[in-house]
Scaffold this active site. Sequence first.
Site, PDB file in Angstrom:
ATOM      1  N   THR A  26       0.814  -1.216   0.000  1.00  0.00           N
ATOM      2  CA  THR A  26       0.000   0.000   0.000  1.00  0.00           C
ATOM      3  C   THR A  26       0.854   1.275   0.000  1.00  0.00           C
ATOM      4  O   THR A  26       2.025   1.255   0.406  1.00  0.00           O
ATOM      5  CB  THR A  26      -0.905  -0.016   1.260  1.00  0.00           C
ATOM      6  N   ASP A  27       0.217   2.369  -0.387  1.00  0.00           N
ATOM      7  CA  ASP A  27       0.884   3.678  -0.334  1.00  0.00           C
ATOM      8  C   ASP A  27       1.157   4.124   1.105  1.00  0.00           C
ATOM      9  O   ASP A  27       2.008   4.977   1.353  1.00  0.00           O
ATOM     10  CB  ASP A  27       0.053   4.747  -1.054  1.00  0.00           C
ATOM     11  N   GLU A  28       0.407   3.546   2.054  1.00  0.00           N
ATOM     12  CA  GLU A  28       0.494   4.042   3.433  1.00  0.00           C
ATOM     13  C   GLU A  28       1.840   3.769   4.089  1.00  0.00           C
ATOM     14  O   GLU A  28       2.144   4.339   5.134  1.00  0.00           O
ATOM     15  CB  GLU A  28      -0.607   3.413   4.274  1.00  0.00           C
ATOM     16  N   TYR A  51      -1.615  -0.411  11.352  1.00  0.00           N
ATOM     17  CA  TYR A  51      -1.827  -1.095  10.061  1.00  0.00           C
ATOM     18  C   TYR A  51      -0.669  -0.817   9.109  1.00  0.00           C
ATOM     19  O   TYR A  51      -0.028  -1.740   8.593  1.00  0.00           O
ATOM     20  CB  TYR A  51      -3.154  -0.654   9.423  1.00  0.00           C
ATOM     21  N   LYS A  68       2.296  -3.253   7.421  1.00  0.00           N
ATOM     22  CA  LYS A  68       2.482  -3.410   5.971  1.00  0.00           C
ATOM     23  C   LYS A  68       3.921  -3.022   5.600  1.00  0.00           C
ATOM     24  O   LYS A  68       4.565  -3.683   4.787  1.00  0.00           O
ATOM     25  CB  LYS A  68       1.481  -2.552   5.185  1.00  0.00           C
TER      26      LYS A  68
HETATM   27  P1  NAD Z   1      -9.829  -7.122   2.924  1.00  0.00           P
HETATM   28  O1  NAD Z   1      -9.779  -6.837   4.383  1.00  0.00           O
HETATM   29  O2  NAD Z   1     -11.082  -6.844   2.173  1.00  0.00           O
HETATM   30  O3  NAD Z   1      -9.477  -8.657   2.677  1.00  0.00           O
HETATM   31  C1  NAD Z   1      -8.440  -9.329   3.343  1.00  0.00           C
HETATM   32  C2  NAD Z   1      -8.649 -10.829   3.160  1.00  0.00           C
HETATM   33  O4  NAD Z   1      -7.552 -11.501   3.809  1.00  0.00           O
HETATM   34  C3  NAD Z   1      -9.930 -11.359   3.811  1.00  0.00           C
HETATM   35  O5  NAD Z   1     -10.579 -12.256   2.935  1.00  0.00           O
HETATM   36  C4  NAD Z   1      -9.422 -12.087   5.065  1.00  0.00           C
HETATM   37  O6  NAD Z   1     -10.262 -13.182   5.445  1.00  0.00           O
HETATM   38  C5  NAD Z   1      -8.056 -12.574   4.597  1.00  0.00           C
HETATM   39  N1  NAD Z   1      -7.114 -12.801   5.712  1.00  0.00           N
HETATM   40  C6  NAD Z   1      -6.794 -11.928   6.723  1.00  0.00           C
HETATM   41  N2  NAD Z   1      -5.905 -12.495   7.559  1.00  0.00           N
HETATM   42  C7  NAD Z   1      -5.651 -13.745   7.070  1.00  0.00           C
HETATM   43  C8  NAD Z   1      -4.825 -14.809   7.487  1.00  0.00           C
HETATM   44  N3  NAD Z   1      -4.072 -14.717   8.615  1.00  0.00           N
HETATM   45  N4  NAD Z   1      -4.791 -15.944   6.749  1.00  0.00           N
HETATM   46  C9  NAD Z   1      -5.545 -16.049   5.624  1.00  0.00           C
HETATM   47  N5  NAD Z   1      -6.369 -15.082   5.180  1.00  0.00           N
HETATM   48  C10 NAD Z   1      -6.423 -13.940   5.892  1.00  0.00           C
HETATM   49  O7  NAD Z   1      -8.598  -6.349   2.301  1.00  0.00           O
HETATM   50  P2  NAD Z   1      -8.414  -5.662   0.884  1.00  0.00           P
HETATM   51  O8  NAD Z   1      -8.880  -4.267   0.962  1.00  0.00           O
HETATM   52  O9  NAD Z   1      -8.922  -6.570  -0.155  1.00  0.00           O
HETATM   53  O10 NAD Z   1      -6.816  -5.619   0.813  1.00  0.00           O
HETATM   54  C11 NAD Z   1      -6.082  -6.695   0.252  1.00  0.00           C
HETATM   55  C12 NAD Z   1      -4.610  -6.357   0.270  1.00  0.00           C
HETATM   56  O11 NAD Z   1      -4.376  -5.175  -0.478  1.00  0.00           O
HETATM   57  C13 NAD Z   1      -4.033  -6.085   1.660  1.00  0.00           C
HETATM   58  O12 NAD Z   1      -2.739  -6.635   1.718  1.00  0.00           O
HETATM   59  C14 NAD Z   1      -3.990  -4.563   1.737  1.00  0.00           C
HETATM   60  O13 NAD Z   1      -2.968  -4.145   2.614  1.00  0.00           O
HETATM   61  C15 NAD Z   1      -3.666  -4.222   0.308  1.00  0.00           C
HETATM   62  N6  NAD Z   1      -4.103  -2.900  -0.150  1.00  0.00           N
HETATM   63  C16 NAD Z   1      -5.393  -2.500   0.029  1.00  0.00           C
HETATM   64  C17 NAD Z   1      -5.817  -1.276  -0.473  1.00  0.00           C
HETATM   65  C18 NAD Z   1      -7.259  -0.819  -0.337  1.00  0.00           C
HETATM   66  O14 NAD Z   1      -7.564   0.311  -0.700  1.00  0.00           O
HETATM   67  N7  NAD Z   1      -8.171  -1.625   0.166  1.00  0.00           N
HETATM   68  C19 NAD Z   1      -4.904  -0.452  -1.142  1.00  0.00           C
HETATM   69  C20 NAD Z   1      -3.579  -0.887  -1.298  1.00  0.00           C
HETATM   70  C21 NAD Z   1      -3.203  -2.120  -0.816  1.00  0.00           C
HETATM   71  O1  TDX Z   2     -16.678   6.837   7.562  1.00  0.00           O
HETATM   72  C1  TDX Z   2     -15.575   7.266   7.167  1.00  0.00           C
HETATM   73  N1  TDX Z   2     -15.416   8.611   6.952  1.00  0.00           N
HETATM   74  C2  TDX Z   2     -14.243   9.151   6.515  1.00  0.00           C
HETATM   75  O2  TDX Z   2     -14.167  10.380   6.333  1.00  0.00           O
HETATM   76  C3  TDX Z   2     -14.441   6.388   6.934  1.00  0.00           C
HETATM   77  C4  TDX Z   2     -14.569   4.906   7.160  1.00  0.00           C
HETATM   78  C5  TDX Z   2     -13.263   6.958   6.473  1.00  0.00           C
HETATM   79  N2  TDX Z   2     -13.171   8.302   6.272  1.00  0.00           N
HETATM   80  C6  TDX Z   2     -11.910   8.856   5.727  1.00  0.00           C
HETATM   81  C7  TDX Z   2     -10.622   8.352   6.352  1.00  0.00           C
HETATM   82  C8  TDX Z   2      -9.667   8.391   5.168  1.00  0.00           C
HETATM   83  O3  TDX Z   2      -9.105   9.685   5.019  1.00  0.00           O
HETATM   84  O4  TDX Z   2     -11.864   8.431   4.361  1.00  0.00           O
HETATM   85  C9  TDX Z   2     -10.532   8.110   3.956  1.00  0.00           C
HETATM   86  C10 TDX Z   2     -10.485   6.662   3.498  1.00  0.00           C
HETATM   87  O5  TDX Z   2     -10.669   5.848   4.641  1.00  0.00           O
HETATM   88  P1  TDX Z   2     -10.576   4.246   4.564  1.00  0.00           P
HETATM   89  O6  TDX Z   2     -11.561   3.730   3.583  1.00  0.00           O
HETATM   90  O7  TDX Z   2     -10.625   3.723   5.961  1.00  0.00           O
HETATM   91  O8  TDX Z   2      -9.143   4.042   3.882  1.00  0.00           O
HETATM   92  P2  TDX Z   2      -7.650   4.431   4.331  1.00  0.00           P
HETATM   93  O9  TDX Z   2      -7.505   4.537   5.793  1.00  0.00           O
HETATM   94  O10 TDX Z   2      -7.218   5.584   3.480  1.00  0.00           O
HETATM   95  O11 TDX Z   2      -6.876   3.085   3.868  1.00  0.00           O
HETATM   96  C11 TDX Z   2      -7.231   2.407   2.636  1.00  0.00           C
HETATM   97  O12 TDX Z   2      -6.269   2.659   1.627  1.00  0.00           O
HETATM   98  C12 TDX Z   2      -4.985   2.121   1.799  1.00  0.00           C
HETATM   99  C13 TDX Z   2      -7.350   0.898   2.859  1.00  0.00           C
HETATM  100  O13 TDX Z   2      -8.306   0.654   3.885  1.00  0.00           O
HETATM  101  C14 TDX Z   2      -6.016   0.298   3.216  1.00  0.00           C
HETATM  102  O14 TDX Z   2      -6.146  -1.123   3.308  1.00  0.00           O
HETATM  103  C15 TDX Z   2      -5.035   0.634   2.092  1.00  0.00           C
HETATM  104  O15 TDX Z   2      -3.756   0.185   2.441  1.00  0.00           O
END
Ligand code: NAD
Ligand code: TDX
Length: 332
Positions: free
Chosen positions: A118-120, A145, A149
């Site tokens: 992730t970018d974070e 978190y 990562k």
């Molecule tokens: P998510 O929370 O929707 O899904 C995570 C999945 O991993 C779930 O199905 C969960 O059951 C499984 N999991 C968690 N712990 C586990 C374990 N110990 N063993 C096996 N399975 C396990 O997450 P997401 O948003 O789909 O993110 C997926 C990946 O992408 C993560 O690595 C996250 O850091 C990365 N990522 C997410 C975003 C975003 O915006 N959501 C952006 C950049 C990177």
């Molecule tokens: O109800 C809300 N209101 C609000 O203003 C929630 C849930 C979030 N927010 C804000 C917080 C953040 O600035 O919106 C932005 C996005 O929030 P999230 O969806 O929780 O994402 P963020 O914390 O930015 O992280 C996401 O992007 C990077 C993913 O959850 C991570 O898994 C990924 O690594």
Amino acid sequence: MKMLVTGGAGFIGANFVRRTLATRTDYDITVLDKLTYAGNLNNLSGLNINFVHGDITDRVLVDSLLKEHEIVVHFAAESHNDNSLHDPSPFIHSNLVGTYTLLESVRAHGNRFHHISTDEVFGDLALDDPNRFTETTPYNPSSPYSATKAGSDHLVRAWIRSFNIAATISNCSNNYGPYQHIEKFIPRQITNILTHRPAKLYGTGEQVRDWIHVDDHNDAVLLILDKGTIGETYIIGADNDHINNKQVIEMICELMGEGHYEHVADRPGHDMRYAMDSTKIRRELGWTPQFTNTADRMREGLSATIDWYRSNVDWWKDAKADVEKHYEAQGQ
Ligand code: NAD
Ligand code: TDX
């Protein structure tokens, strides 16, 4: 080609499996997923894949699977910042110990490994900072978190350098699209409006996220598997770093015909701005996002996402009350 997808029952992983099956004929896919609160088997319904219910920290299970698969794409993680502020321990378990377990097994079995990050990991930028994150930006994570990562990325980099494993890493910005858990920003607002609750904006909503459609992210991952250079890291972003949370919530409200949203308690340590410079993957691998660059294209992607949540109420409705109860306890 036999490919193991960890976390394939979650948001991005399930979309990845769908995208791979829709665009490639040469992959035989197994999903390994623990089915935490964020994993949902329905995300994979109707797909011709093998599903294994298990934890990526289970070395015996991981070894038995890696022996049989050539490629591992590693999505599994605890992924929500807000949750990590209340209980970091599952983040240490899945993101650090889980990645370590996979890496040790990859070292033993010689798989091609791709790590999803992730970018974070880079921390945040000030609103007036014109810079974007690149592959060489120093790590500076803010939350439990993002620290886990960042730690998992460091493990992958160390295993590449010390043990020569055939791995790549990608760091992507905030994804949106279908199957995203309703705890996250965009689906929370859509399902709030659909259940006659106000949309909820943390603090003033000045924060900027570099939004990317999940299919654009997954196409980039597939391209890295096809053409990426072993040992390299690729930044993935769609140049949306000019739209703040307030503008996103207003866009959702407008698209859904709802005028009202509430400001709620801010997230402690809230990162201000993420912005990704994806020049490397565009130049070297020829990747271009489809939903990009302008508020109009984001509007298109958001509109399709709203339609998906509208048409799939059964997918999210059982979780909604609990998610909101949890947020309410935090003044959010
Ligand atoms: P998510 O929370 O929707 O899904 C995570 C999945 O991993 C779930 O199905 C969960 O059951 C499984 N999991 C968690 N712990 C586990 C374990 N110990 N063993 C096996 N399975 C396990 O997450 P997401 O948003 O789909 O993110 C997926 C990946 O992408 C993560 O690595 C996250 O850091 C990365 N990522 C997410 C975003 C975003 O915006 N959501 C952006 C950049 C990177
Ligand atoms: O109800 C809300 N209101 C609000 O203003 C929630 C849930 C979030 N927010 C804000 C917080 C953040 O600035 O919106 C932005 C996005 O929030 P999230 O969806 O929780 O994402 P963020 O914390 O930015 O992280 C996401 O992007 C990077 C993913 O959850 C991570 O898994 C990924 O690594």
